[in-house]
Design a protein around this motif. Structure first.
Motif, PDB file in Angstrom:
ATOM      1  N   LEU A   1     -11.059  -1.998 -12.794  1.00 39.16           N
ATOM      2  CA  LEU A   1     -10.577  -2.536 -14.069  1.00 39.16           C
ATOM      3  C   LEU A   1     -10.695  -1.490 -15.178  1.00 39.16           C
ATOM      4  O   LEU A   1      -9.802  -1.355 -16.025  1.00 39.16           O
TER       5      LEU A   1
ATOM      6  N   ILE B   1      -7.677  -1.831 -17.890  1.00 36.68           N
ATOM      7  CA  ILE B   1      -7.440  -3.270 -18.035  1.00 36.68           C
ATOM      8  C   ILE B   1      -8.558  -3.931 -18.837  1.00 36.68           C
ATOM      9  O   ILE B   1      -8.297  -4.700 -19.775  1.00 36.68           O
ATOM     10  N   ALA B   2      -9.786  -3.653 -18.471  1.00 35.18           N
ATOM     11  CA  ALA B   2     -10.931  -4.267 -19.148  1.00 35.18           C
ATOM     12  C   ALA B   2     -12.180  -3.461 -18.848  1.00 35.18           C
ATOM     13  O   ALA B   2     -12.253  -2.751 -17.832  1.00 35.18           O
TER      14      ALA B   2
ATOM     15  N   LEU C   1      -6.767 -11.934 -17.338  1.00 34.31           N
ATOM     16  CA  LEU C   1      -7.797 -11.068 -16.769  1.00 34.31           C
ATOM     17  C   LEU C   1      -8.413 -11.693 -15.521  1.00 34.31           C
ATOM     18  O   LEU C   1      -8.595 -11.015 -14.495  1.00 34.31           O
TER      19      LEU C   1
END
Length: 245
Positions: A193, A198-199, A229
């Motif tokens: 991620l 993304i995160a 998410l």
């Protein structure tokens, strides 16, 4: 010592009860409110800090729930006379002539002797948005964390590890009857991620097992973003498990 918001789970000790115990035993009560001290501004959740005003000393980190950049923190004392305990005299640092001539000597204000004016950014934030807007931002973050925890509880793909009293959520991927290395799976998920932009999820341990941690502080994040998410994490977990065979 009491804690008002542990780093991982956001747990808050019963400060009022601990204050009573400290008073009865003649003990000094320090409260580590680095994470949760911002609830003082909250209209919905400030009761979680009941008894904080009775602490002898309190630490606050404004670079957490006060949304400041690192570093910005404070050490507070109920009786300001106790600050005298940290004073020391050195002729080269605080000559008596400074006091006599009314020269402002900031060395007496910090153990670090020389430091940046970190309080300026907090002062500017308070002046710009005010305590009411600050309270709204804090409540919004905790409300979102509560909603995320509920989403995870209702999902068959995830397991809620800890429901925070602040704005963090600990969780794990849930796959029944699967013999995978779960610690490796969760470490892999956090890394991929991050690598893909993304995160940025924390990786911690609870009851000896690795868990993922969301810390929700961005006021622009909404529940729909978290739904996306979680769906992404669910998909990545399936891909990882398929590749293992």
């Amino acid at each position: 010592m009491a804690t008002a918001g542990t780093t991982d789970t956001g747990a808050i000790d019963p400060i009022g009860a601990l204050a009573n115990s400290a008073r009865d035993r003649g003990l000094w009560l320090h409260v580590d409110a680095a994470w949760g001290g911002a609830l003082l501004l909250s209209q919905k959740y400030r009761d979680r800090l009941e008894g904080l005003e009775r602490a002898d000393s309190v630490t606050l980190d404004f670079h957490k729930h006060f949304f400041q950049t690192i570093s910005c923190g404070a050490f507070l004392l109920r009786d300001t006379a106790h600050f005298d305990l940290m004073r020391t005299h050195a002729d080269y640092l605080n000559p008596v002539e400074d006091d006599r001539d009314g020269f402002p000597n900031l060395v007496a204000k910090s153990l670090q002797t020389t430091r940046r004016f970190d309080a300026l950014k907090l002062w500017m934030s308070l002046r710009s948005i005010g305590t009411t807007r600050y309270a709204e931002l804090i409540d919004q973050a905790i409300d979102l964390a509560n909603a995320v925890a509920k989403r995870i509880e209702e999902s068959s793909s995830f397991e809620l590890v800890s429901r925070s009293q602040l704005s963090s959520v600990l969780f794990r991927v849930h796959r029944p009857l699967c013999g995978a290395d779960w610690d490796a799976l969760h470490s892999h998920l956090a890394q991929i991620l991050l690598d893909r932009g993304i995160a940025n999820l924390g990786v911690t341990r609870s009851a000896g097992r690795i868990a993922l941690k969301m810390t929700l502080l961005n006021s622009r994040t909404i529940l729909a973003d978290i739904d996306i998410l979680l769906a992404t994490i669910d998909m990545l977990a399936d891909v990882y498990l398929m590749e293992l065979g």
